[in-house]
Design an enzyme around this catalytic site. Structure first.
Site, mmCIF file in Angstrom:
data_model
loop_
_atom_site.group_PDB
_atom_site.id
_atom_site.type_symbol
_atom_site.label_atom_id
_atom_site.label_comp_id
_atom_site.label_asym_id
_atom_site.label_seq_id
_atom_site.Cartn_x
_atom_site.Cartn_y
_atom_site.Cartn_z
ATOM 1 N N TYR A 140 20.966 6.525 -1.434
ATOM 2 C CA TYR A 140 19.805 5.627 -1.435
ATOM 3 C C TYR A 140 18.696 6.190 -0.545
ATOM 4 C CZ TYR A 140 16.874 1.732 0.074
ATOM 5 O OH TYR A 140 15.793 0.956 0.397
ATOM 6 N N SER A 156 10.284 -2.659 7.719
ATOM 7 C CA SER A 156 10.106 -2.933 6.292
ATOM 8 C C SER A 156 10.337 -4.408 5.984
ATOM 9 C CB SER A 156 11.119 -2.092 5.501
ATOM 10 O OG SER A 156 11.283 -2.608 4.204
ATOM 11 N N GLN A 183 5.622 -3.988 7.823
ATOM 12 C CA GLN A 183 5.198 -3.545 6.487
ATOM 13 C C GLN A 183 5.393 -4.669 5.479
ATOM 14 O OE1 GLN A 183 7.913 -2.640 3.964
ATOM 15 N NE2 GLN A 183 6.296 -2.679 2.401
ATOM 16 N N TYR A 197 5.371 -6.024 1.477
ATOM 17 C CA TYR A 197 5.322 -5.927 0.014
ATOM 18 C C TYR A 197 4.810 -7.268 -0.477
ATOM 19 C CZ TYR A 197 8.247 -1.690 -0.448
ATOM 20 O OH TYR A 197 8.737 -0.418 -0.424
ATOM 21 N N THR A 235 1.957 -1.987 1.737
ATOM 22 C CA THR A 235 2.364 -0.908 0.815
ATOM 23 C C THR A 235 1.846 -1.230 -0.579
ATOM 24 O OG1 THR A 235 4.261 -0.389 2.172
ATOM 25 C CG2 THR A 235 4.351 0.349 -0.123
ATOM 26 N N ARG A 293 15.579 5.124 -9.458
ATOM 27 C CA ARG A 293 16.372 6.206 -8.855
ATOM 28 C C ARG A 293 17.738 6.190 -9.541
ATOM 29 N NH1 ARG A 293 13.629 3.910 -4.638
ATOM 30 N NH2 ARG A 293 15.437 2.637 -4.125
ATOM 31 N N LYS A 330 -0.832 1.678 2.662
ATOM 32 C CA LYS A 330 0.115 2.796 2.517
ATOM 33 C C LYS A 330 0.426 3.063 1.049
ATOM 34 C CE LYS A 330 4.870 4.055 3.743
ATOM 35 N NZ LYS A 330 5.605 3.743 2.516
ATOM 36 N N HIS A 383 5.348 7.706 -1.409
ATOM 37 C CA HIS A 383 6.577 6.950 -1.133
ATOM 38 C C HIS A 383 7.779 7.906 -1.045
ATOM 39 C CE1 HIS A 383 7.404 2.481 -1.148
ATOM 40 N NE2 HIS A 383 8.641 2.936 -1.048
ATOM 41 N N ARG A 410 9.728 8.647 -4.354
ATOM 42 C CA ARG A 410 10.639 7.603 -4.843
ATOM 43 C C ARG A 410 9.994 6.729 -5.900
ATOM 44 N NH1 ARG A 410 14.752 6.913 -1.044
ATOM 45 N NH2 ARG A 410 15.013 4.686 -1.254
HETATM 46 C C1 LIG Z 1 15.561 4.893 2.056
HETATM 47 C C2 LIG Z 1 14.086 4.632 1.996
HETATM 48 C C3 LIG Z 1 13.639 3.321 1.944
HETATM 49 C C4 LIG Z 1 12.257 3.064 1.956
HETATM 50 N N1 LIG Z 1 11.833 1.757 1.997
HETATM 51 C C5 LIG Z 1 10.506 1.517 2.097
HETATM 52 C C6 LIG Z 1 10.036 0.186 2.272
HETATM 53 O O1 LIG Z 1 10.807 -0.764 2.346
HETATM 54 N N2 LIG Z 1 8.690 0.002 2.351
HETATM 55 C C7 LIG Z 1 7.801 1.049 2.284
HETATM 56 O O2 LIG Z 1 6.595 0.833 2.367
HETATM 57 N N3 LIG Z 1 8.231 2.309 2.144
HETATM 58 C C8 LIG Z 1 9.556 2.571 2.058
HETATM 59 N N4 LIG Z 1 9.981 3.863 1.959
HETATM 60 C C9 LIG Z 1 9.003 4.966 1.958
HETATM 61 C C10 LIG Z 1 8.735 5.431 3.389
HETATM 62 O O3 LIG Z 1 8.015 4.467 4.108
HETATM 63 C C11 LIG Z 1 7.919 6.742 3.411
HETATM 64 O O4 LIG Z 1 6.762 6.578 2.645
HETATM 65 C C12 LIG Z 1 8.719 7.928 2.868
HETATM 66 O O5 LIG Z 1 10.053 7.878 3.309
HETATM 67 C C13 LIG Z 1 8.073 9.225 3.340
HETATM 68 O O6 LIG Z 1 8.745 10.323 2.834
HETATM 69 P P1 LIG Z 1 9.890 11.122 3.648
HETATM 70 O O7 LIG Z 1 11.142 10.309 3.495
HETATM 71 O O8 LIG Z 1 9.961 12.412 2.940
HETATM 72 O O9 LIG Z 1 9.462 11.211 5.090
HETATM 73 C C14 LIG Z 1 11.347 4.145 1.967
HETATM 74 C C15 LIG Z 1 11.816 5.460 2.014
HETATM 75 C C16 LIG Z 1 13.167 5.703 2.047
HETATM 76 C C17 LIG Z 1 13.633 7.131 2.142
#
Ligand SMILES: Cc1cc2nc3c(=O)[nH]c(=O)nc-3n(C[C@H](O)[C@H](O)[C@H](O)COP(=O)(O)O)c2cc1C
Length: 378
Positions: free
Chosen positions: A25, A107, A128, A130, A156, A165, A252, A276, A279
């Site tokens: 995840y 988050s 953060q 949503y 976000t 995913r 963001k 993101h 993702r």
């Molecule tokens: C496991 C996971 C969960 C995430 N959950 C959120 C989230 O709840 N809210 C959000 O704005 N971004 C979320 N993100 C995105 C991160 O805030 C960020 O944009 C991203 O991880 C940056 O890329 P990096 O993992 O390569 O550093 C998540 C990323 C990951 C890896």
């Protein structure tokens, strides 16, 4: 943690210590993962100019993020379900960030609630958001963030539609997880993780509990969340959010110059150039590819933050060289959390800080303000 020399070592420990469903995840990206890979590849292609015989004895990572002093230009990005990587994971990550003098972003999809974190730490953190269809609930979440004295709201904007995913589907990723024989065996082989999560305050989405009937049932919650992301969200809603949230606002998930222009006019104080972490929109450019054009267009009017792909201090240096004022990390610290709780997150931050200060020295710069495109070879 003595033999941990880089973020990849933390990733490997995380992989060994946490059940596969939760490691995947954190680790994986959407669809064919082309954007996930591009984030890393494009960063690594940026080469530094090695400079010699420059006095670099006064290197200093301190900076300001949104006008507040910070120990370095780094922020822990919002990451959902940290409490499933390590019991009370959000609290551990927030404590590590605050001890290091950098912001932590909670988050919406956290296991610990806003109030749990506020009670466990003594400095403000960021929240953060949503935006979901139930606007009454969103208003109450913002009000809770105000009551908890959160010092910035990160809205976000790139997840109103969910990228798929594949790994999460194959792993039956639910919270708590669906059971199968292979999963039971996997969990049984990670007793320390199980004990840690069982000791944690919660095992479901802490911010949503109590909001809807049956919300202590995870299936009810997950179904509600999946149906709740509001696809009507538009620039008009930023005014509504600003009418409730009086503090600093960060948008963001900006990846396009036209959107950056609108963000600069929206009244937000900062934007995060982000896909993101690969993702969401697979096939989107890497964040680092679009950073320079966004900085050129709006960098004088709105503070530019950067994320997606950062795994080292060298990567932070690359993003600062291309115009970002600070960087968020997601996976880099999530790996640390899975590897070793608060100490693991502290290790991730420390690794990046040391790599950044060394890279600055080898490029002949002493301060964060001096880092610009003259440190990279074009
Ligand atoms: C496991 C996971 C969960 C995430 N959950 C959120 C989230 O709840 N809210 C959000 O704005 N971004 C979320 N993100 C995105 C991160 O805030 C960020 O944009 C991203 O991880 C940056 O890329 P990096 O993992 O390569 O550093 C998540 C990323 C990951 C890896």
């Amino acid at each position: 943690m003595k033999h941990i020399t880089c973020i990849e070592d933390l990733r490997e420990l995380h992989r060994r210590r946490v059940p596969k469903a939760f490691f995947d995840y954190a680790d994986r990206g959407s669809y064919a993962e082309a954007t996930l890979r591009a984030n890393r590849e494009d960063l690594q292609q940026i080469k530094f100019r090695q400079r010699v015989l420059v006095d670099v004895s006064k290197r200093d990572l301190t900076t300001a993020i949104l006008g507040e002093p910070a120990a370095m230009p780094l922020i822990l990005a919002p990451v959902g379900l940290l409490g499933m990587q390590h019991g009370d994971g959000e609290i551990h990550a927030c404590r590590a960030a605050q001890a290091a003098g950098i912001p932590f972003t909670q988050s919406t999809m956290s296991i610990c609630s806003i109030e749990d974190i506020a009670a466990a730490v003594d400095k403000p953190f960021w929240f953060q958001l949503y935006v979901m269809k139930d606007r009454g609930f969103i208003k109450s979440l913002i009000e809770r963030a105000i009551a908890a004295k959160c010092s910035a709201l990160v809205l976000t904007v790139d997840l109103q539609v969910n990228g798929q995913r594949h790994a999460d589907i194959k792993n039956g990723m639910t919270v708590p997880p669906e059971w199968s024989v292979s999963k039971l065996l996997d969990f049984a082989s990670k007793p320390a993780w199980v004990a840690g999560v069982l000791r944690g305050k919660r095992r479901t989405f802490g911010n949503l509990i109590g909001h809807l009937k049956g919300s202590d049932d995870v299936t009810v919650l997950s179904t509600w969340i999946a149906s709740q992301f509001d696809t009507t969200l538009s620039w008009k809603d930023i005014d509504w959010i600003r009418s409730i949230w009086p503090g600093k606002l960060i948008l963001k998930g900006i990846l396009d110059v036209e959107d950056a222009e609108l963000a600069a006019k929206s009244g937000a104080q900062a934007l995060v150039v982000s896909n993101h972490g690969g993702r969401q929109l697979d096939g989107a450019p890497s964040s680092i590819e679009v950073l320079p054009e966004i900085v050129d267009a709006v960098g004088a009017r709105i503070e530019i933050m950067f994320d997606s792909g950062i795994r080292s201090g060298q990567d932070v240096m690359r993003a600062l060289a291309l115009g970002a004022k600070s960087c968020m990390i997601g996976r880099a610290y999530a790996y640390g959390l899975g590897a070793g709780g608060q100490a693991g997150v502290a290790k991730a931050i420390d690794l990046i800080a040391k790599e950044l200060t060394t890279t600055m020295g080898l490029c002949g710069v002493n301060t964060v303000a001096e880092i610009d495109d003259s440190v990279v070879a074009v």
